[in-house]
Design an enzyme around this catalytic site. Structure first.
Site, PDB file in Angstrom:
ATOM      1  N   ASP B 131       0.788  -1.240   0.000  1.00  0.00           N
ATOM      2  CA  ASP B 131       0.000   0.000   0.000  1.00  0.00           C
ATOM      3  C   ASP B 131       0.819   1.289   0.000  1.00  0.00           C
ATOM      4  O   ASP B 131       1.800   1.397   0.720  1.00  0.00           O
ATOM      5  CB  ASP B 131      -0.873   0.085   1.252  1.00  0.00           C
ATOM      6  CG  ASP B 131      -1.772  -1.111   1.445  1.00  0.00           C
ATOM      7  OD1 ASP B 131      -2.537  -1.092   2.431  1.00  0.00           O
ATOM      8  OD2 ASP B 131      -1.696  -2.068   0.654  1.00  0.00           O
ATOM      9  N   TRP B 155       5.133 -10.519   1.095  1.00  0.00           N
ATOM     10  CA  TRP B 155       4.577  -9.720   2.189  1.00  0.00           C
ATOM     11  C   TRP B 155       5.046 -10.245   3.543  1.00  0.00           C
ATOM     12  O   TRP B 155       5.117 -11.456   3.759  1.00  0.00           O
ATOM     13  CB  TRP B 155       3.048  -9.776   2.117  1.00  0.00           C
ATOM     14  CG  TRP B 155       2.374  -8.968   3.183  1.00  0.00           C
ATOM     15  CD1 TRP B 155       2.119  -7.632   3.158  1.00  0.00           C
ATOM     16  CD2 TRP B 155       1.860  -9.450   4.438  1.00  0.00           C
ATOM     17  NE1 TRP B 155       1.482  -7.259   4.310  1.00  0.00           N
ATOM     18  CE2 TRP B 155       1.305  -8.344   5.113  1.00  0.00           C
ATOM     19  CE3 TRP B 155       1.811 -10.709   5.054  1.00  0.00           C
ATOM     20  CZ2 TRP B 155       0.711  -8.447   6.376  1.00  0.00           C
ATOM     21  CZ3 TRP B 155       1.216 -10.816   6.300  1.00  0.00           C
ATOM     22  CH2 TRP B 155       0.673  -9.686   6.941  1.00  0.00           C
ATOM     23  N   TRP B 190       1.308  -0.616   9.753  1.00  0.00           N
ATOM     24  CA  TRP B 190       0.478  -0.698   8.558  1.00  0.00           C
ATOM     25  C   TRP B 190       0.039   0.656   8.033  1.00  0.00           C
ATOM     26  O   TRP B 190       0.513   1.692   8.462  1.00  0.00           O
ATOM     27  CB  TRP B 190      -0.717  -1.634   8.829  1.00  0.00           C
ATOM     28  CG  TRP B 190      -0.298  -3.066   8.930  1.00  0.00           C
ATOM     29  CD1 TRP B 190       0.936  -3.586   8.682  1.00  0.00           C
ATOM     30  CD2 TRP B 190      -1.102  -4.165   9.336  1.00  0.00           C
ATOM     31  NE1 TRP B 190       0.937  -4.938   8.896  1.00  0.00           N
ATOM     32  CE2 TRP B 190      -0.292  -5.321   9.290  1.00  0.00           C
ATOM     33  CE3 TRP B 190      -2.453  -4.303   9.715  1.00  0.00           C
ATOM     34  CZ2 TRP B 190      -0.781  -6.597   9.615  1.00  0.00           C
ATOM     35  CZ3 TRP B 190      -2.925  -5.561  10.036  1.00  0.00           C
ATOM     36  CH2 TRP B 190      -2.103  -6.697   9.985  1.00  0.00           C
ATOM     37  N   THR B 191      -0.932   0.636   7.147  1.00  0.00           N
ATOM     38  CA  THR B 191      -1.273   1.803   6.348  1.00  0.00           C
ATOM     39  C   THR B 191      -1.812   2.974   7.161  1.00  0.00           C
ATOM     40  O   THR B 191      -2.509   2.793   8.154  1.00  0.00           O
ATOM     41  CB  THR B 191      -2.280   1.369   5.277  1.00  0.00           C
ATOM     42  OG1 THR B 191      -1.597   0.504   4.385  1.00  0.00           O
ATOM     43  CG2 THR B 191      -2.846   2.542   4.501  1.00  0.00           C
TER      44      THR B 191
END
Lengths: 181, 646
Positions: B131, B155, B190-191
């Site tokens: 992302d 990932w 994370w994002t």
């Protein structure tokens, strides 16, 4: 007479309550213990393999879907690692050059499965981003598939059975992790 | 046997009653009734228990293998089915390589693999990326952060990578911005998204996966606001600032958006989630990015769409040709809600109206609501995120482009994923229903030698080679004129079921299509990737135009995705059909009708690489002649590299 009737009606009411709880769908919603394994495995393409693999681990009773996914990946890792050892052992004694080449390719695929696909699946399930887990498990199935294709024109496929188990178990794990999406 | 029916009066199973003092003539009836229902109850319980312990084939996994080894010495390799993942309607790109067939995996060599690396798309030097995170413009630099695995081309171990650029094209890699060094992001940094405050300061909200695997939202900010490169970042010491609220699962709470101002002067964010299979967007208000109040209602929800990842929410002008700052609201403004659907790995958007007072949004057209209607991109494109570029007053869109080759090849080549070229996003005034995406104008600075082709006539059923030199780094802008007579003459068919995805690709000839370009094609066309239009005429005389990208013959290799991507593209009266294509080695970004319909695909040819790659015009329709005019440019490399002397 009235007493008997109300007596009977009470019984009937109780029986109907019981009846309403027997359908499997209700059991699915409240799936507990061994039942969770069955209902989860029903959603995978290889039911029998799924059930035997999961149940062979005592943690499966009382596990939720995420727990079953983790058990599945552990089983897959063990199976893939064992198959890789098998391939390495076969490579040592193989004489036929075509056989050797096919085995070497399979060694590459299984290295990818053990080193990358399965760790990705494990991490995705434990850390809570299951889509990568589906991808990792599916990749493992595809690698096993590719390994098998290398033997298409070979008279012997010595690791056929274990390769098939790895393929099918990967597909099972992918389906279970899919349920977490 | 114990009496298991608590409602029965106490009695033993043989029916004899312990009731005393009853009239003797009633007793037998009661006894009979008790026995009857007692046995019925027992029977039902027994049925319950038996169903629980159904017969199970317990097959020891290892036994099976050992036992059958001897007999498999002569077994031929069974054709194991490639595994399909995802729902049938939205199968992810890697799930099921159509046409994979029985061929063994392609023996990729270094020349083929190294060719795949892009020249002007953002990608780290190696390993895995996903992302886009926290894009922003600050003190003269565009910043780009991204989900990165520093250890492998798959990932995992996710941290925040970082790069800067003056022009969204020439990127310089910086050190990792944030790593997993706190309990609240130990399992993943994370994002997240950036918000620029009134005083110009930056706050970053991002999702952390805690040591327990719970998704929480954390606050971070630059260590030094005077450093234009924003190299170092500090995490708020009392993170997390948000944890999953009641009723929301610990793994269903991620990807906070950029904040926008409410009319009350508070900051508002939205976070995607799900309740059962309904995708939702939660809303929070805050004054300080530390304390939040969750609104009672949701920004929006759409049943059946599953988890909403990377939600984005932003205004677009219905009249102006510039982007809008995220807090803008008012007349002539629509709001877009976008979600990345976990279930099918596609990005969907819908245009609608935002109600600031109660923090809700409704789509203009509920039949194409979020997740069930329009997509940003009909190819490989996910986790997209926009930001407002105050430098050039535009809204810019980033999107993650994953690989569609085998993971074994990714491991061999040592990297996976690129980002799309950043695109400007505008409301399409002409249709009123679509957004327009277009590569940022700075990409034009990469154009080198150009060549123009005017009025090239392509007869039905022909292929026209274009004489340009190299064809692996290209910008092509093409316009197609069609004989309107031919359109009128064409017979309408009641078979209105054409769909790029289920069609036979560019080889399927129709009266009015396909026609377009063949890119990454070798001279003999043994490998080719068509990007094309396909028109259909309904029995009512209405024309429909589809824009497709066909990978079925893109490579001789069997272990790459061979699907056909695409969708309907609105074409208005008087418009010529137009395509823009950016070819950059293993990525093709195609824009139909000025960006109304966009398709990004990853292509891995084995022959049509380096000097052997060519471009052709083609027309495989049966009743249509087409005239094409186009401009092509060789594209320079963007020389993406580490920031020097840091």
């Amino acid at each position: 007479m009235n007493n008997t009737i109300s007596f009977a009606l009470l019984h009937l009411a109780f029986c109907f309550t019981l009846v309403s709880f027997t359908p499997i769908s209700a059991l699915e919603l409240h799936g507990t213990g061994a039942n969770m394994v069955e209902t989860t495995c029903q959603k995978t393409p290889f039911y029998n393999l799924c059930v035997s693999a999961l149940k062979s681990d005592p943690r499966s009773s009382g596990a939720n879907v995420a727990g079953l996914a983790q058990i599945g990946t552990d089983k897959l890792k063990a199976k893939a690692t064992a198959t890789l050892r098998q391939i390495t052992a076969l490579l040592k004694v193989a004489k036929d050059p075509k056989l050797k080449m096919a085995l070497r390719d399979c060694a590459d695929y299984y290295n990818a499965i053990v080193k990358y696909d399965i760790p990705v699946a494990v991490e995705a399930v434990t850390k809570g981003d299951p889509k990568f887990g589906v991808e990792g498990a599916t990749d493992a199935a595809n690698e096993a598939d590719a390994c098998g294709r290398g033997f298409k024109n070979e008279p012997k496929f010595p690791i056929y059975a274990s390769n098939k188990v790895v393929h099918d178990l990967s597909a099972v794990v992918a389906s279970i992790v899919q349920l977490l999406l | 046997m114990a009496d298991i029916n608590p409602l029965l009066p106490v009695s033993s199973s043989d029916g004899s009653s312990n009731l005393t003092g009853q009239a003797t003539c009633r007793r037998p009836i009661k006894v009979v009734v008790s026995i009857f229902f007692g046995l019925l109850t027992v029977g039902l319980f027994a049925a319950l228990l038996i169903r629980n312990n159904g017969p199970v084939d317990y097959v020891d996994v290892h036994e099976n293998e050992r036992g059958s080894l001897a007999s498999t010495a002569f077994e031929k390799a069974e054709n194991l089915k490639p595994v399909s993942r995802g729902p049938a309607a939205g199968v992810s790109e890697k799930s099921n390589w159509a046409f994979g067939g029985d061929l063994p995996d392609y023996p990729w060599n270094n020349s083929m693999l190294s060719w795949q690396r892009t020249a002007f798309h953002f990608q780290p030097e190696k390993n895995w990326m996903n992302d886009p995170n926290g894009p922003l413009f600050y003190k003269g630099w565009y910043h780009f952060f991204y989900q990165y695995n520093p250890n492998a081309p798959v990932w995992g171990d996710i941290v925040w990578g970082h790069a800067v650029s003056k022009d969204l094209i020439h990127w310089l890699h910086l050190p990792l911005a944030m790593v997993a060094d706190q309990w609240y992001d130990k399992n993943g940094v994370w994002t997240g998204s950036a918000t620029i405050l009134h005083d110009g300061k930056i706050v970053m909200l991002y999702t952390g996966s805690t040591t327990e695997g719970v998704q929480v939202q954390n606050l971070a900010y630059p260590a030094d606001q005077y450093d234009p490169l924003l190299v170092h970042w500090v995490k708020y010491p009392r993170n997390p600032v948000l944890v999953p609220p009641p009723g929301i699962g610990p793994n269903d709470f991620r990807d906070p958006t950029t904040a926008w101002l409410t009319s009350e002067g508070k900051w508002r964010i939205t976070i995607g989630s799900k309740i059962n299979k309904t995708g939702i967007a939660l809303v929070y208000d805050t004054k300080d990015f530390i304390n939040y109040e969750m609104l009672d209602g949701l920004l929006h929800a759409v049943p059946g769409t599953g988890m909403w990842e990377c939600v984005d929410f932003f205004p677009v002008s219905e009249t102006e040709n510039n982007g809008l700052e995220t807090s803008i609201n008012g007349h002539g403004i629509k709001h877009v809600v976008k979600a990345s659907l976990d279930d099918d790995r596609h990005d969907y958007y819908a245009i609608g109206t935002y109600n600031d007072r109660n923090g809700t949004w409704i789509p203009d057209r509920p039949n194409i609501d979020v997740g069930i209607g329009l997509r940003y991109d009909y190819g490989i494109y996910y986790a997209a995120k926009t930001f407002y570029d105050q430098n050039k007053k535009r809204r810019v869109l980033w999107g993650w482009i994953g690989e569609s080759d085998s993971e074994a090849a990714d491991v061999k080549k040592g990297w996976a994923s690129v980002q799309s070229i950043p695109r400007t996003i505008l409301f399409d005034k002409k249709t009123g229903t679509h957004l327009l995406q277009w590569p940022v104008e700075e990409i034009d600075s990469l154009r080198l030698k150009g060549k123009e082709f005017n009025q090239v006539r392509i007869q039905a059923g022909s292929v026209v080679p274009l004489d340009i030199d190299s064809a692996t780094q290209l910008d092509i802008i093409a316009e197609f004129k069609i004989d309107s007579d031919a359109l009128d003459k064409a017979t309408g068919s009641s078979d209105a079921s054409f769909d790029c995805v289920t069609s036979g690709g560019a080889a399927e000839r129709g009266a009015l299509g396909p026609f377009g370009l063949l890119v990454l094609a070798d001279e003999r066309l043994s490998e080719q990737t068509p990007v094309y239009f396909y028109m259909t005429k309904g029995s009512d005389g209405n024309l429909k135009t589809f824009f497709c990208n066909d990978q079925s013959r893109s490579s001789k290799a069997s272990d790459v995705d061979k699907h056909i991507y695409g969708s309907l593209v609105p074409v208005l009266r008087g418009e010529n059909l137009s395509i823009r294509i950016l070819v950059d080695h293993s990525i093709i970004e195609s824009f139909g009708q000025g960006g109304r319909t966009v398709i990004t695909s990853r292509v891995y040819p084995t022959k049509a690489i380096h000097g052997a790659a060519k471009v052709f015009l083609f027309n495989n329709a049966t009743e249509l002649n087409v005239t094409a005019s186009l401009k092509t440019w060789q594209m320079n490399s963007a020389f993406i590299q580490p920031y020097p002397n840091l």
